[in-house]
Design a protein around this motif. Structure first.
Motif, short mmCIF file in Angstrom:
data_model
loop_
_atom_site.label_atom_id
_atom_site.label_comp_id
_atom_site.label_asym_id
_atom_site.label_seq_id
_atom_site.Cartn_x
_atom_site.Cartn_y
_atom_site.Cartn_z
N ARG A 103 0.76 -1.28 -0.05
CA ARG A 103 0.12 -0.08 -0.11
C ARG A 103 0.87 1.37 0.04
NH1 ARG A 103 -1.71 -0.18 4.71
NH2 ARG A 103 -0.68 1.69 5.60
N GLN A 249 -2.37 2.67 -6.16
CA GLN A 249 -2.55 2.70 -4.48
C GLN A 249 -2.17 1.47 -3.78
OE1 GLN A 249 -6.85 2.83 -3.10
NE2 GLN A 249 -6.16 5.19 -3.35
N SER A 250 -2.39 0.44 -4.46
CA SER A 250 -2.19 -0.94 -3.62
C SER A 250 -1.82 -2.12 -4.72
CB SER A 250 -3.08 -1.28 -2.72
OG SER A 250 -4.60 -1.60 -3.24
N SER A 272 -10.79 -3.21 -14.46
CA SER A 272 -12.16 -3.39 -14.00
C SER A 272 -13.18 -2.35 -15.04
CB SER A 272 -12.35 -3.06 -12.69
OG SER A 272 -12.04 -1.58 -12.26
N LYS A 276 -11.14 1.35 -11.72
CA LYS A 276 -10.33 1.46 -10.52
C LYS A 276 -9.57 0.62 -10.17
CE LYS A 276 -14.27 4.42 -8.63
NZ LYS A 276 -15.31 4.68 -7.53
N SER A 277 -9.24 -0.72 -10.75
CA SER A 277 -8.49 -1.67 -10.32
C SER A 277 -8.48 -2.63 -11.69
CB SER A 277 -9.19 -2.64 -9.27
OG SER A 277 -10.49 -3.05 -9.88
N THR A 294 -3.72 -8.46 -7.96
CA THR A 294 -4.82 -7.30 -8.01
C THR A 294 -4.21 -6.03 -7.79
OG1 THR A 294 -6.47 -8.64 -7.48
CG2 THR A 294 -7.05 -6.29 -7.32
N THR A 296 -4.78 -1.87 -7.43
CA THR A 296 -5.93 -0.90 -7.14
C THR A 296 -5.12 0.44 -7.43
OG1 THR A 296 -6.75 -1.97 -5.57
CG2 THR A 296 -7.54 0.34 -5.59
#
Length: 298
Positions: A103, A249-250, A272, A276-277, A294, A296
């Motif tokens: 993160r 972001q992560s 997505s 956003k991901s 994944t 983000t």
């Protein structure tokens, strides 16, 4: 005649001893210099290394810093530093990077020219039994920062396993959940040179990545193992190539099945619908899932 159950290599008393490492911390510092970034950029076939002071370190490239520098006499038979220092002295001989989660703190990335610090803490030591026998998982938290505060929090999962036995079953193959739905794809050829360069860049002496005789005859694998962190880096690299403006972001990834240098493998991504991901995954030459991740986006 009933089958005899082998005695565990880690009993309750030994596990309790290993769990006394929980909570232990280590602090290290490093200077974010441009040379490693230049070298990884070349290794990944990129030509945009961030070398100007103040340039942001790309996601996952922080693995080029805070490297362990054990003396040659302090290495174990597998090329890793001997156990029993910061990490617990786990008696299971095979160890792998099983996955991790990261993160990034907004507005304070690690940058070229900065003095940086990493605080590492052992969060947990857990013993489990899998299809191939005993497993011991060690989770380490790394907190990276600079003069302006916290930059990145990473949780690192390490798994320890027994030596391979004749006829030991391979991990059950899985089909990627999004197979055939990828929007981005790239084929990677994991030759000896790529594995050597990444080992050198990360000062990783683990012999499973470059010593074919050792990895096949001692650890029982069919070929050299592609570094889990390298595959994770290639997944993020696919995202960066496909969407250069993306800001992470992560990021979370899990190694599902070993990848060997015997064949090419591929990395894939599917954003997505809301942007956003991004779902990312790697699969081997047979199409089996080897890593799932994944990202983000900020």
């Amino acid at each position: 005649m009933s089958k005899t159950t082998p005695s565990p290599l880690i009993d309750a008393t030994q596990l309790a001893h290993l769990q006394t490492w929980q909570g232990r911390s280590d602090i290290s510092s490093d200077l974010i210099t441009p040379a490693p970034l230049r070298a990884l950029s070349a290794t990944l076939d990129r030509d945009d290394a961030p070398v100007v002071p103040g340039s942001t370190v790309p996601p996952l490239w922080h693995w080029l810093y805070f490297l362990p520098h054990a003396r040659q006499s302090e290495l174990g038979a597998d090329g890793h530093p001997q156990r029993g220092g910061f990490l617990p002295p786990v008696p299971l001989p095979r160890r792998m990077w099983a996955g991790g989660r990261m993160r990034w703190e907004p507005g304070n990335p690690l940058q070229v020219g900065q003095d940086a610090e990493r605080v590492s803490t052992i969060q947990s030591v857990q013993h489990k039994t899998g299809r191939s026998g005993e497993l011991l998982f060690v989770q380490v938290e790394h907190r990276f920062g600079n003069a302006d505060g916290l930059s990145l929090v990473e949780e690192h999962d390490i798994v320890y396993r027994p030596m391979a036995l004749p006829g030991e079953p391979a991990p059950a193959p899985q089909t990627p959940p999004l197979a055939g739905q990828q929007q981005w794809s790239r084929v990677i050829t994991p030759d000896d040179v790529l594995l050597f360069r990444y080992s050198a860049l990360t000062f990783n002496g683990h012999r499973i990545h470059y010593d074919r005789k050792y990895v096949t005859e001692v650890e029982g694998y069919p070929g050299l193992i592609v570094h889990g962190p390298l595959i994770a880096t290639l997944l993020v690299d696919l995202l960066r190539r496909s969407d250069p403006s993306a800001q992470l972001q992560s990021f979370a990834f899990k190694a599902v099945r070993p990848t060997f240098d015997l064949h090419s493998f591929s990395v894939h991504g599917k954003p997505s619908a809301d942007g956003k991901s991004v779902e990312l995954w790697a699969q081997d030459h047979e199409g089996w899932l080897t890593m799932q991740a994944t990202a983000t986006l900020a």
